[in-house]
Design a protein around this motif. Structure first.
Motif, mmCIF file in Angstrom:
data_model
loop_
_atom_site.group_PDB
_atom_site.id
_atom_site.type_symbol
_atom_site.label_atom_id
_atom_site.label_comp_id
_atom_site.label_asym_id
_atom_site.label_seq_id
_atom_site.Cartn_x
_atom_site.Cartn_y
_atom_site.Cartn_z
ATOM 1 N N THR A 55 23.270 -8.457 0.035
ATOM 2 C CA THR A 55 24.164 -8.118 1.133
ATOM 3 C C THR A 55 24.925 -6.879 0.693
ATOM 4 N N TYR A 56 25.542 -6.175 1.654
ATOM 5 C CA TYR A 56 26.303 -4.996 1.266
ATOM 6 C C TYR A 56 27.473 -5.420 0.387
ATOM 7 N N TYR A 61 27.428 -13.339 3.824
ATOM 8 C CA TYR A 61 26.591 -13.136 5.002
ATOM 9 C C TYR A 61 27.058 -14.061 6.116
ATOM 10 N N ARG A 102 22.183 -1.317 0.962
ATOM 11 C CA ARG A 102 22.576 -2.568 0.305
ATOM 12 C C ARG A 102 22.143 -2.564 -1.160
ATOM 13 N N ASP A 131 28.877 -9.169 5.900
ATOM 14 C CA ASP A 131 27.614 -8.522 6.228
ATOM 15 C C ASP A 131 26.913 -9.374 7.269
#
Length: 379
Positions: A55-56, A61, A102, A131
């Motif tokens: 995830t960034y 998430y 990411r 994210d």
């Protein structure tokens, strides 16, 4: 001497006898420097390295695009990918940009993001950043794909924010080619009305669709070089918008520049930085958008190809990564209601991942601007 080996033997036995444990959330990526499941209680554990789904910045998430009736965790700032690159006029590949960015953010984490410049951690300032994954977009029909992206922005921004005082979430979009900004501006209009756009790019992107598209069809005229023209036509942006970092040639010097001004833009060229320094650029940008809500769009080709080779239409003579980050951070205080970093095409990057690392840090700065200045929507 006979028993000198015993301590070492006991040590090895103790190591082998340790209990094997897994992190609280299995299958989720953990940053290079450690991980934390909760942004507020994030703790470092250097034993978890380079594993799991990305995830960034190792943010939680959230399934922001869940169907009606499904419970969705609340958030204040949403990172969303727009894997779309069939509106390009040069090299394709930006559909893989969201995952590339990411990947470039893997060393970042809420527990390890205190700035040496400000002493702040933008992920731990009271606004929940998540994210949302990628918007599901078809690559077979641009018209359908952009309708899908329009809807994704409307759904994600229509959720009730985690912060009760600022009830509308804001979105950072990871592109994707620059056409995707059109959907983002349509989404912000619903909550904030027309905005001033600060457009970091080497190209104008206000070309008339009849010029860049050849008048072949409406389909051909909607692309990464015409989206600002279309946004102006739709009344999404104000006449207080501005380009920064421009250096690419134009097809018709009189018409293109006159048309660009008619679309509401002033121009700061790339070489202007050599005369005024970064502070001069910051001052011009702030003066231009003063008193208005702002959307920032960063085409990664605003950077010189030596700093960002992985892009569709690279132009030499651009800014350094440090210069761009200094300018972005200097925009503190503006009312930023949405932002993106686009045109990242990882296939053209080098083994050191120069471009995706830069793009990840640009997104970090954009989040910082949002956190520093909360903005209420008009309802």
């Amino acid at each position: 001497m006979l028993f000198s080996w015993l301590p070492a033997c006991f040590l090895v036995g103790a190591v082998l006898a340790r209990e094997i444990t897994f992190p609280p959330v299995a299958g989720i990526q953990h940053p290079i420097v450690g991980y934390g499941v909760d942004q507020d209680t994030a703790s470092l554990d250097i034993s978890q390295l380079m594993s799991g789904i990305a995830t960034y910045a190792n943010l939680p998430y959230v399934h922001c695009l869940a169907n009606d009736g499904e419970e969705v965790e609340k958030y204040d700032i949403a990172v969303m990918g727009a894997p779309f690159d069939t509106g390009v006029t040069a090299r394709p590949g930006a559909r893989f940009g969201p995952n590339g960015i990411r990947q470039g953010s893997r060393r970042m984490a809420p527990a390890f993001s205190w700035s040496v410049y400000t002493g702040k951690n933008v992920f731990l300032e009271g606004f929940k950043v998540v994210d949302c994954g990628d918007a599901p977009l078809t690559f077979l029909d641009n018209t359908v794909a952009l309708k899908q992206l329009d809807k994704a922005h409307k759904v994600v921004s229509a959720r009730t924010a985690n912060n009760t005082e600022y009830s509308t979430p804001r979105i950072i979009t990871l592109g994707g080619d620059h056409t995707t900004t059109l959907s983002a501006l349509r989404g912000t209009y619903d909550h904030w009305g027309a905005v001033s756009v600060i457009h970091f790019d080497s190209h104008l992107d206000t070309w008339d669709p009849d010029v860049l598209g050849g008048g072949l069809s409406h389909y051909a005229g909607v692309n990464h070089g015409t989206f600002l023209h279309i946004a102006h036509e739709e009344g999404l942006i104000k006449n207080t918008s501005i380009h920064a970092g421009i250096r690419a040639p134009v097809s018709n010097p009189k018409y293109d520049l006159k048309h660009d001004k008619a679309c509401g833009f002033n121009i700061i060229t790339a070489r202007e930085l050599d005369k005024t320094g970064t502070q001069g650029i910051i001052d011009k940008l702030k003066e231009r958008v003063a008193g208005s809500k702002v959307y920032i769009s960063v085409d990664i080709d605003v950077l010189d190809p030596s700093y960002a080779p992985a892009t569709g239409t690279a132009e030499v003579g651009g800014w350094t990564t440090r210069e761009l980050l200094t300018i972005l951070d200097g925009l503190e205080g503006i009312e930023l209601i949405g932002a993106d970093v686009v045109e990242v095409a990882p296939i053209y990057d080098n083994p050191g991942e120069t471009t995706v690392l830069a793009a990840a840090e640009v997104a970090h700065s954009l989040i910082g601007l949002m956190v520093e200045k909360p903005v209420k929507s008009h309802g």
